[in-house]
Design a protein around this motif. Structure first.
Motif, PDB file in Angstrom:
ATOM      1  N   ILE A  80       0.769  -1.140  -0.023  1.00 18.30           N
ATOM      2  CA  ILE A  80      -0.134   0.017  -0.039  1.00 18.30           C
ATOM      3  C   ILE A  80       0.945   1.257   0.065  1.00 18.30           C
ATOM      4  O   ILE A  80       0.499   2.107  -0.871  1.00 18.30           O
ATOM      5  CB  ILE A  80      -1.062   0.061   1.224  1.00 18.30           C
ATOM      6  CG1 ILE A  80      -1.725  -1.028   1.287  1.00 18.30           C
ATOM      7  CG2 ILE A  80      -1.587   1.378   1.435  1.00 18.30           C
ATOM      8  CD1 ILE A  80      -2.757  -1.546   2.463  1.00 18.30           C
ATOM      9  N   ALA A  96       4.924  10.006   3.584  1.00 18.34           N
ATOM     10  CA  ALA A  96       3.890   9.174   3.391  1.00 18.34           C
ATOM     11  C   ALA A  96       3.795   7.993   4.719  1.00 18.34           C
ATOM     12  O   ALA A  96       2.747   7.920   5.262  1.00 18.34           O
ATOM     13  CB  ALA A  96       3.996   8.352   2.020  1.00 18.34           C
ATOM     14  N   ILE A  98       5.026   8.548   7.546  1.00 20.30           N
ATOM     15  CA  ILE A  98       4.731   9.174   8.762  1.00 20.30           C
ATOM     16  C   ILE A  98       3.355   9.609   8.889  1.00 20.30           C
ATOM     17  O   ILE A  98       2.491   9.639  10.003  1.00 20.30           O
ATOM     18  CB  ILE A  98       5.444  10.794   8.942  1.00 20.30           C
ATOM     19  CG1 ILE A  98       7.137  10.244   8.971  1.00 20.30           C
ATOM     20  CG2 ILE A  98       4.941  11.672  10.044  1.00 20.30           C
ATOM     21  CD1 ILE A  98       7.760  11.584   9.184  1.00 20.30           C
ATOM     22  N   GLY A  99       2.669  10.145   7.624  1.00 15.95           N
ATOM     23  CA  GLY A  99       1.308   9.909   7.637  1.00 15.95           C
ATOM     24  C   GLY A  99       0.460   8.945   8.168  1.00 15.95           C
ATOM     25  O   GLY A  99      -0.624   9.084   8.878  1.00 15.95           O
ATOM     26  N   ILE A 100       1.006   7.715   7.643  1.00 16.15           N
ATOM     27  CA  ILE A 100       0.273   6.581   7.828  1.00 16.15           C
ATOM     28  C   ILE A 100       0.379   6.319   9.419  1.00 16.15           C
ATOM     29  O   ILE A 100      -0.499   5.879  10.272  1.00 16.15           O
ATOM     30  CB  ILE A 100       0.795   5.319   7.227  1.00 16.15           C
ATOM     31  CG1 ILE A 100       0.385   5.430   5.892  1.00 16.15           C
ATOM     32  CG2 ILE A 100       0.287   3.966   7.851  1.00 16.15           C
ATOM     33  CD1 ILE A 100      -0.917   5.039   5.346  1.00 16.15           C
ATOM     34  N   ILE A 102       0.713   8.620  11.869  1.00 16.04           N
ATOM     35  CA  ILE A 102      -0.153   9.499  12.705  1.00 16.04           C
ATOM     36  C   ILE A 102      -1.693   9.054  12.652  1.00 16.04           C
ATOM     37  O   ILE A 102      -2.125   9.034  13.774  1.00 16.04           O
ATOM     38  CB  ILE A 102      -0.049  11.100  11.999  1.00 16.04           C
ATOM     39  CG1 ILE A 102       1.582  11.497  12.220  1.00 16.04           C
ATOM     40  CG2 ILE A 102      -0.964  11.829  12.752  1.00 16.04           C
ATOM     41  CD1 ILE A 102       1.668  12.848  11.545  1.00 16.04           C
ATOM     42  N   ALA A 103      -1.885   8.565  11.215  1.00 16.06           N
ATOM     43  CA  ALA A 103      -3.569   8.001  11.328  1.00 16.06           C
ATOM     44  C   ALA A 103      -3.642   6.888  11.990  1.00 16.06           C
ATOM     45  O   ALA A 103      -4.530   6.730  12.587  1.00 16.06           O
ATOM     46  CB  ALA A 103      -3.749   7.681   9.825  1.00 16.06           C
ATOM     47  N   GLU A 106      -4.260   7.332  15.691  1.00 17.86           N
ATOM     48  CA  GLU A 106      -5.781   7.852  15.672  1.00 17.86           C
ATOM     49  C   GLU A 106      -6.805   6.591  15.673  1.00 17.86           C
ATOM     50  O   GLU A 106      -7.953   6.352  16.551  1.00 17.86           O
ATOM     51  CB  GLU A 106      -6.104   8.922  14.846  1.00 17.86           C
ATOM     52  CG  GLU A 106      -7.219   9.747  15.023  1.00 17.86           C
ATOM     53  CD  GLU A 106      -6.900  10.789  16.283  1.00 17.86           C
ATOM     54  OE1 GLU A 106      -5.935  10.478  16.959  1.00 17.86           O
ATOM     55  OE2 GLU A 106      -7.697  11.837  16.428  1.00 17.86           O
ATOM     56  N   LEU A 107      -6.431   5.555  14.784  1.00 17.16           N
ATOM     57  CA  LEU A 107      -7.333   4.441  14.413  1.00 17.16           C
ATOM     58  C   LEU A 107      -7.199   3.475  15.691  1.00 17.16           C
ATOM     59  O   LEU A 107      -8.281   3.224  16.390  1.00 17.16           O
ATOM     60  CB  LEU A 107      -6.792   3.590  13.292  1.00 17.16           C
ATOM     61  CG  LEU A 107      -7.114   4.059  12.045  1.00 17.16           C
ATOM     62  CD1 LEU A 107      -6.389   3.145  10.877  1.00 17.16           C
ATOM     63  CD2 LEU A 107      -8.596   4.061  11.892  1.00 17.16           C
ATOM     64  N   ARG A 109      -7.042   4.588  18.758  1.00  9.29           N
ATOM     65  CA  ARG A 109      -7.711   5.203  19.738  1.00  9.29           C
ATOM     66  C   ARG A 109      -9.375   4.923  19.479  1.00  9.29           C
ATOM     67  O   ARG A 109     -10.076   4.881  20.480  1.00  9.29           O
ATOM     68  CB  ARG A 109      -7.293   6.631  19.748  1.00  9.29           C
ATOM     69  CG  ARG A 109      -8.043   7.458  21.243  1.00  9.29           C
ATOM     70  CD  ARG A 109      -7.189   8.927  21.124  1.00  9.29           C
ATOM     71  NE  ARG A 109      -7.934   9.638  19.685  1.00  9.29           N
ATOM     72  CZ  ARG A 109      -9.322   9.991  19.554  1.00  9.29           C
ATOM     73  NH1 ARG A 109     -10.037   9.820  20.782  1.00  9.29           N
ATOM     74  NH2 ARG A 109      -9.551  10.686  18.204  1.00  9.29           N
ATOM     75  N   ILE A 110      -9.675   4.966  18.260  1.00 11.23           N
ATOM     76  CA  ILE A 110     -11.065   4.844  17.914  1.00 11.23           C
ATOM     77  C   ILE A 110     -11.456   3.631  18.019  1.00 11.23           C
ATOM     78  O   ILE A 110     -12.498   3.329  18.539  1.00 11.23           O
ATOM     79  CB  ILE A 110     -11.248   5.415  16.363  1.00 11.23           C
ATOM     80  CG1 ILE A 110     -11.013   6.654  16.174  1.00 11.23           C
ATOM     81  CG2 ILE A 110     -12.638   4.904  16.018  1.00 11.23           C
ATOM     82  CD1 ILE A 110     -10.987   7.357  14.701  1.00 11.23           C
TER      83      ILE A 110
ATOM     84  N   GLY B 253      -3.455  12.641   8.785  1.00 11.46           N
ATOM     85  CA  GLY B 253      -2.544  11.490   8.728  1.00 11.46           C
ATOM     86  C   GLY B 253      -2.626  11.021   6.998  1.00 11.46           C
ATOM     87  O   GLY B 253      -1.890  10.775   6.259  1.00 11.46           O
ATOM     88  N   LEU B 256      -1.705  13.605   4.341  1.00 11.90           N
ATOM     89  CA  LEU B 256      -0.272  13.483   4.016  1.00 11.90           C
ATOM     90  C   LEU B 256      -0.051  12.251   3.200  1.00 11.90           C
ATOM     91  O   LEU B 256       0.723  12.524   2.182  1.00 11.90           O
ATOM     92  CB  LEU B 256       0.594  13.446   5.408  1.00 11.90           C
ATOM     93  CG  LEU B 256       0.746  14.507   6.349  1.00 11.90           C
ATOM     94  CD1 LEU B 256       1.617  14.053   7.336  1.00 11.90           C
ATOM     95  CD2 LEU B 256       1.477  15.592   5.361  1.00 11.90           C
ATOM     96  N   MET B 260       1.064  12.733  -0.945  1.00  8.51           N
ATOM     97  CA  MET B 260       2.594  11.877  -1.283  1.00  8.51           C
ATOM     98  C   MET B 260       2.176  10.980  -2.450  1.00  8.51           C
ATOM     99  O   MET B 260       3.010  10.606  -3.269  1.00  8.51           O
ATOM    100  CB  MET B 260       3.280  11.166  -0.049  1.00  8.51           C
ATOM    101  CG  MET B 260       3.581  12.223   0.560  1.00  8.51           C
ATOM    102  SD  MET B 260       4.793  13.503   0.168  1.00  8.51           S
ATOM    103  CE  MET B 260       3.781  14.676   0.010  1.00  8.51           C
TER     104      MET B 260
END
Lengths: 287, 281
Positions: A80, A96, A98-100, A102-103, A106-107, A109-110, B253, B256, B260
């Motif tokens: 992916i 990319a 780091i983005g995943i 961070i997300a 949150e996942l 936590r949810i 997130g 981002l 990219m």
């Protein structure tokens, strides 16, 4: 006995770092990518460990399930996140990733709640006295045994099997390896499989030592593991293992002796910067 | 109206901060994962001085000076490492910064500095000041871009070894980029401290460093206008997201990652693509 205690603490911490850093350094060696999202796999491992142990009562089952699921998720992270970006600048994959990451926090936590989960009956809490006055819980001993077992298993594979030789060839020169008939994609998936499984195991062990998993537990290990693989000389597996152990020990002594100047997490980076100023290529150069 | 002014001031500060990183990472090609440390140095310097009664405008100079001085030191250290090693070293800088600040009583330790005096020209005045600072820094970066220094930066970003071969003094230009970039971050920090009027070590961590790098990359590395657009958009994003506050980080997130994955050249690249298509028609 303080000295001895600190050494043991350092070795245990170093074993955990080594399990996490192995996957990162394998990925770096193959793809030249800093795989920050690796730490999300570590957290996922911790969650699966707690949930399966609480559900089934068997810690061993939890450890295996966690390693297997995390390994599969890790392989899909290659498909992916990284595969479509292979021809881009490394910075693109880094952001990319780091983005995943961070997300993913949150996942977690949810799905599992903000306050984290604990073991109902924490397993392996018995104590063994290894020296007079120094006793360790079974869990702590298992961390070190597991790390040594898994890592030497991979070392054996890399040296003695055809797959291992193919993997090392791919790290050194992917094009040459591909033209000698090695399926580079399989090697990549295999490395993600092994590296992620180890991160999952580390997650389970940390969840057991702290008796807690929470959404943000991956943050600090993820940054420190990056420091470790750089310290070891990027992509150098042996270097990463040496650096893990060194960092574990330095942190446990550092917190006691320079803890009033620096907090625990910045000791690692102070050490990293000092080493890089003397040896810009890391402790052990690539090889 | 007061709320809009606060949002706009935040946007201006973010744009300044992103432009300052753009000099280091965009123009000169030196990846920094620790730029928030310099925002922090500027913020702390300015906050401490203004608590002593120094007017805000005067604190800009020491805030920029302090950030640039530390930036120069980090720059000198960074000359020894390249590429991914550099990225992780700069990441270490931000952890060192927060780690040291946390343990210093004078700097407020974990708690940080509260009760930073409001600037005597009010909220609108602060917005105007921020806007002027952005404008001044923008002109500076445009000038750098067009001067010979800009060409030298380009060649270093493209291929350091070839630049050296051409007789470009690579260390000198790298240090210049670090000084200009970190001074800009220091200025942004001084404004930031007086905008929020409370600063602590957590305001200048790794996540903030990544956010600003994301602004530069989403804007299009090295593109001045793209970076301004991206910084304004990304810094205002949390305001739009207040309805879905619980999922803010999830959306951020994924955004981002999506940027990219589908537009790695950033806003700049997207705009150029559209313009090119128009031209073909």
């Amino acid at each position: 006995m303080l000295f001895f205690d600190l050494c043991i603490q350092g070795v245990i911490q170093g074993a955990i770092y080594a399990l996490i850093a192995l996957g990162l350094t394998l990925v770096y060696g193959l793809l030249r990518i800093l795989h920050v999202a690796h730490a999300a796999l570590f957290t996922l491992g911790g969650y699966i460990g707690v949930i399966v142990t609480n559900g089934s009562g068997s810690f061993l089952l939890a450890l295996f399930t966690s390693m297997l699921i995390v390994a599969v998720v890790g392989m899909s992270s290659y498909t992916i996140i990284y595969k479509p970006l292979l021809n881009r600048a490394p910075l693109i994959s880094l952001i990319a990733s780091i983005g995943i990451f961070i997300a993913s926090e949150e996942l977690f936590r949810i799905f599992f709640g903000a306050y984290g989960l604990s073991y109902i009956n924490p397993p392996l809490q018995g104590q063994i006295e290894i020296l007079s006055g120094v006793s360790l819980s079974h869990a702590r001993i298992l961390v070190v045994v597991l790390a040594i077992g898994l890592l030497s298993g991979v070392g054996w594979l890399a040296i003695n099997t055809r797959v291992g030789i193919a993997a090392r060839a791919t790290v050194i020169d992917p094009q040459m390896a591909a033209s000698s008939g090695i399926n580079v994609e399989i090697i990549r998936y295999g490395s993600f499989f092994i590296g992620s499984a180890f991160a999952g195991a580390a997650g389970v062990m940390v969840s057991l030592l702290n008796n807690l998993v929470e959404p943000t537990m991956g943050a600090v290990p993820s940054y420190k593991a990056l420091a470790i693989i750089v310290l070891g000389g990027l992509g150098n597996v042996r270097g990463a293992l040496v650096a893990s152990l060194a960092l574990g020990i330095i942190e446990s002594f550092g917190t006691i002796y320079v803890g009033h100047l620096l907090d625990r997490d910045s000791i690692a980076f102070a050490f990293l910067i000092m080493v890089l100023m003397v040896r810009p290529q890391g402790l052990l150069a690539r090889g | 109206m007061a709320y809009e002014i606060v949002v706009l001031t935040n946007m201006a500060i973010a744009v300044l901060f992103a432009l300052s990183l753009n000099v280091i990472t965009g123009f000169c090609g030196q990846v920094s994962l620790g730029h928030a440390a310099f925002l922090g140095i500027g913020a702390y310097t300015s906050a401490m001085l203004s608590k002593e009664g120094v007017p805000l405008i005067i604190t800009f100079i020491p805030a920029m000076g302090m950030a640039a001085l530390i930036g120069l030191i980090v720059g000198v250290a960074s000359l020894r490492v390249r590429h991914d090693f550099l990225a992780i070293t700069t990441m270490g800088v931000v952890f060192l910064f927060t780690g040291i600040v946390r343990k210093q009583e004078i700097l407020g330790g974990e708690i940080g500095i509260a009760g930073i005096p409001a600037p005597d020209f009010g909220r609108v005045g602060l917005f105007a000041t921020s806007l002027l600072c952005v404008l001044a820094y923008l002109l500076l970066t445009i000038w750098i871009r067009r001067s010979w220094t800009g060409f030298a930066f380009d060649s270093i970003a493209e291929d350091e070894d070839t630049a050296r071969l051409l007789g470009i003094n690579v260390p000198k230009f790298k240090l210049f980029a670090f000084v200009v970039g970190t001074a800009g971050a220091g200025l942004a920090g001084a404004l930031y401290a007086h905008q929020v009027r409370f600063i602590g070590p957590d305001s200048f961590g790794f996540v903030e460093s990544i956010s600003v790098l994301a602004m530069v990359i989403v804007g299009g590395i090295g593109s001045i206008w793209g970076v301004i657009l991206a910084a304004a958009f990304l810094s205002a994003l949390p305001q739009f997201f207040q309805v879905i506050d619980d999922y803010k980080l999830l959306v951020y997130g994924l955004l981002l990652f999506g940027a990219m994955r589908f537009a790695p050249e950033g806003i700049d690249g997207l705009l150029k693509k559209i313009v090119r298509r128009r031209a073909v028609k």
